[in-house]
Design a protein around this motif. Structure first.
Motif, PDB file in Angstrom:
ATOM      1  N   GLU A 216       1.482 -13.813  -9.748  1.00 60.29           N
ATOM      2  CA  GLU A 216       1.336 -12.632 -10.586  1.00 60.29           C
ATOM      3  C   GLU A 216       1.342 -11.356  -9.735  1.00 60.29           C
ATOM      4  OE1 GLU A 216       0.821 -12.624 -14.249  1.00 60.29           O
ATOM      5  OE2 GLU A 216       1.910 -14.453 -13.690  1.00 60.29           O
ATOM      6  N   PHE A 217       0.669 -11.431  -8.609  1.00 60.01           N
ATOM      7  CA  PHE A 217       0.577 -10.278  -7.711  1.00 60.01           C
ATOM      8  C   PHE A 217       1.951  -9.848  -7.200  1.00 60.01           C
ATOM      9  CE2 PHE A 217       0.440  -8.961  -3.227  1.00 60.01           C
ATOM     10  CZ  PHE A 217      -0.359  -7.833  -3.287  1.00 60.01           C
ATOM     11  N   ILE A 218       2.825 -10.803  -6.951  1.00 62.22           N
ATOM     12  CA  ILE A 218       4.098 -10.493  -6.302  1.00 62.22           C
ATOM     13  C   ILE A 218       4.989  -9.633  -7.196  1.00 62.22           C
ATOM     14  CG2 ILE A 218       5.495 -12.471  -7.050  1.00 62.22           C
ATOM     15  CD1 ILE A 218       6.392 -12.762  -4.115  1.00 62.22           C
ATOM     16  N   PHE A 219       4.719  -9.616  -8.484  1.00 60.52           N
ATOM     17  CA  PHE A 219       5.500  -8.774  -9.378  1.00 60.52           C
ATOM     18  C   PHE A 219       5.122  -7.300  -9.259  1.00 60.52           C
ATOM     19  CE2 PHE A 219       6.413 -12.798 -11.457  1.00 60.52           C
ATOM     20  CZ  PHE A 219       7.745 -12.637 -11.823  1.00 60.52           C
ATOM     21  N   ASN A 220       3.962  -7.023  -8.695  1.00 65.11           N
ATOM     22  CA  ASN A 220       3.479  -5.646  -8.627  1.00 65.11           C
ATOM     23  C   ASN A 220       3.255  -5.138  -7.206  1.00 65.11           C
ATOM     24  OD1 ASN A 220       3.124  -5.392 -11.570  1.00 65.11           O
ATOM     25  ND2 ASN A 220       1.522  -6.925 -11.270  1.00 65.11           N
ATOM     26  N   THR A 221       3.428  -6.002  -6.206  1.00 66.83           N
ATOM     27  CA  THR A 221       3.111  -5.614  -4.845  1.00 66.83           C
ATOM     28  C   THR A 221       4.119  -4.622  -4.274  1.00 66.83           C
ATOM     29  OG1 THR A 221       2.710  -6.438  -2.613  1.00 66.83           O
ATOM     30  CG2 THR A 221       4.394  -7.562  -3.875  1.00 66.83           C
ATOM     31  N   LYS A 222       3.634  -3.802  -3.351  1.00 72.88           N
ATOM     32  CA  LYS A 222       4.508  -2.891  -2.614  1.00 72.88           C
ATOM     33  C   LYS A 222       4.933  -3.503  -1.285  1.00 72.88           C
ATOM     34  CE  LYS A 222       2.252   1.211  -4.543  1.00 72.88           C
ATOM     35  NZ  LYS A 222       1.476   2.435  -4.231  1.00 72.88           N
ATOM     36  N   TYR A 223       4.386  -4.667  -0.953  1.00 73.18           N
ATOM     37  CA  TYR A 223       4.686  -5.317   0.319  1.00 73.18           C
ATOM     38  C   TYR A 223       5.694  -6.429   0.087  1.00 73.18           C
ATOM     39  CZ  TYR A 223       0.295  -2.962   1.268  1.00 73.18           C
ATOM     40  OH  TYR A 223      -0.681  -2.022   1.366  1.00 73.18           O
ATOM     41  N   ILE A 224       6.681  -6.531   0.956  1.00 73.99           N
ATOM     42  CA  ILE A 224       7.718  -7.536   0.732  1.00 73.99           C
ATOM     43  C   ILE A 224       7.499  -8.795   1.556  1.00 73.99           C
ATOM     44  CG2 ILE A 224       9.466  -5.844   0.080  1.00 73.99           C
ATOM     45  CD1 ILE A 224      10.700  -6.200   2.890  1.00 73.99           C
ATOM     46  N   ASN A 225       6.535  -8.780   2.474  1.00 75.75           N
ATOM     47  CA  ASN A 225       6.318  -9.968   3.297  1.00 75.75           C
ATOM     48  C   ASN A 225       4.884  -9.936   3.824  1.00 75.75           C
ATOM     49  OD1 ASN A 225       7.080 -12.363   4.619  1.00 75.75           O
ATOM     50  ND2 ASN A 225       7.406 -11.256   6.532  1.00 75.75           N
ATOM     51  N   CYS A 226       3.972 -10.646   3.144  1.00 80.50           N
ATOM     52  CA  CYS A 226       2.570 -10.587   3.526  1.00 80.50           C
ATOM     53  C   CYS A 226       1.955 -11.987   3.516  1.00 80.50           C
ATOM     54  CB  CYS A 226       1.798  -9.649   2.599  1.00 80.50           C
ATOM     55  SG  CYS A 226       2.250  -9.739   0.867  1.00 80.50           S
ATOM     56  N   SER A 227       0.911 -12.157   4.315  1.00 79.07           N
ATOM     57  CA  SER A 227       0.295 -13.474   4.523  1.00 79.07           C
ATOM     58  C   SER A 227      -1.204 -13.411   4.273  1.00 79.07           C
ATOM     59  CB  SER A 227       0.529 -13.940   5.964  1.00 79.07           C
ATOM     60  OG  SER A 227       1.902 -14.036   6.251  1.00 79.07           O
ATOM     61  N   TYR A 228      -1.723 -14.436   3.596  1.00 86.82           N
ATOM     62  CA  TYR A 228      -3.144 -14.501   3.285  1.00 86.82           C
ATOM     63  C   TYR A 228      -3.616 -15.950   3.344  1.00 86.82           C
ATOM     64  CZ  TYR A 228      -1.760  -9.990   1.551  1.00 86.82           C
ATOM     65  OH  TYR A 228      -1.219  -8.733   1.459  1.00 86.82           O
ATOM     66  N   GLY A 229      -4.917 -16.104   3.543  1.00 86.01           N
ATOM     67  CA  GLY A 229      -5.488 -17.438   3.641  1.00 86.01           C
ATOM     68  C   GLY A 229      -6.232 -17.838   2.388  1.00 86.01           C
ATOM     69  N   ILE A 230      -6.261 -19.130   2.125  1.00 84.49           N
ATOM     70  CA  ILE A 230      -7.007 -19.678   0.992  1.00 84.49           C
ATOM     71  C   ILE A 230      -8.191 -20.427   1.578  1.00 84.49           C
ATOM     72  CG2 ILE A 230      -6.897 -21.072  -1.102  1.00 84.49           C
ATOM     73  CD1 ILE A 230      -5.008 -18.603  -0.927  1.00 84.49           C
ATOM     74  N   SER A 231      -9.342 -19.759   1.595  1.00 82.01           N
ATOM     75  CA  SER A 231     -10.515 -20.272   2.294  1.00 82.01           C
ATOM     76  C   SER A 231     -11.703 -20.359   1.350  1.00 82.01           C
ATOM     77  CB  SER A 231     -10.848 -19.336   3.462  1.00 82.01           C
ATOM     78  OG  SER A 231     -12.116 -19.613   4.001  1.00 82.01           O
TER      79      SER A 231
END
Length: 287
Positions: A216-231
């Motif tokens: 859902e976030f990727i439809f509104n993000t301004k960043y085209i290549n980002c990384s996050y952890g699932i912790s």
């Protein structure tokens, strides 16, 4: 609003839970499989999922994209080998790099712009920007770097979700909690280390929720290549999870109840906005 999703690795433990959630929400779900694929984890959902076969060629994935026309692609398929042998190298490269590159090329060739890629916390030993624990982690980083090229060259939008340890019911993988269950029920000896290492256990429903939020976030993000952890945000030492009492194996109560009875006894973690400005911190923010 109903969306179309394409999932690689949709027959695996995490991918099958994600596919079933997306179907339950009323979406159109497509899954890429290989000829020898076992879809037992999707039992009861087969008629609600459209399958596309990958035969090792770019053409087969191009056909999958042409026929599915997805709004978002989830890339979860990979081969995991903790300590590789020379005989494993071809499989790691073919599965974790060649297949992924075929997939991303097919994505951009067909005008799809939204990709959720799956990485591992093992790319970031000691929370470093990049320090692979093993060859598997190095192949995941290589795929991430290849995706970066497509983001720059073809304006692909990508979110990389780095997984820690995952668990949940009906998990067929030889993961720690399954090995503990076997040892407890059979009395078999389980060879283990001194237990100083940290383990970060995240329940499958929380993992799936994170993937959905990212889509859902990727439809509104301004960043085209980002990384996050699932912790879980609460890693524990292995020796604090498992202790010996009267020469018997004992697991802390909540996990023991899950292992034996399949009941998740902990307060559920609700994944909120998971995005910080520091992609290698590998930390989610929970609400």
């Amino acid at each position: 609003m109903k969306k179309k999703y394409l999932i690689s690795g949709g027959s695996g433990f995490i991918g099958s839970h994600l596919a079933k959630k997306l179907v339950d929400l009323g979406n159109e779900v497509h899954i890429i499989i290989i000829p020898s694929c076992n879809i037992d984890l999707l039992k009861g959902y087969e008629e609600n999922i459209i399958f596309h076969e990958y035969d090792g060629t770019f053409h087969s994935l191009d056909n999958a994209l042409v026929n599915s026309k997805p709004d978002v692609v989830f890339h979860l398929a990979s081969v995991f080998i903790s300590q590789h042998q020379p005989i494993d190298i071809d499989n790691l490269i073919l599965s974790n790099i060649l297949f992924g590159t075929h997939l991303v090329e097919a994505i951009v060739q067909n005008g799809v712009r939204k990709l959720i890629n799956t990485g591992t916390s093992w790319q970031h030993y000691n929370n470093s920007e990049y320090d692979p624990v093993n060859l598997y982690a190095a192949t995941k980083q290589a795929m991430e770097d290849i995706i970066k090229y497509y983001c720059e060259a073809d304006k692909l939008y990508a979110v990389h979700l780095k997984l820690f340890d995952t668990y949940g019911p009906n998990d067929p993988r030889p993961k720690l909690l399954n090995l503990l269950k076997k040892a407890i029920l059979t009395g078999e000896v389980l060879e283990m280390s001194g237990g100083e290492q940290l383990i970060d256990l995240v329940y499958i429903d929380d993992v799936v929720e994170a993937f959905y939020i990212a889509s859902e976030f990727i439809f509104n993000t301004k960043y085209i290549n980002c990384s996050y952890g699932i912790s879980s945000n609460s890693p524990i030492k292995l020796k604090n999870l498992i202790i010996h009492r009267d020469q018997k194996l004992v697991v802390i109560s909540g996990f023991l109840n899950f292992i034996i009875n399949g009941i998740h006894c902990f307060n559920r973690v609700h994944v909120g906005k998971i995005f910080s400005q520091n992609p290698h911190t590998l930390q989610c923010f929970f609400i």
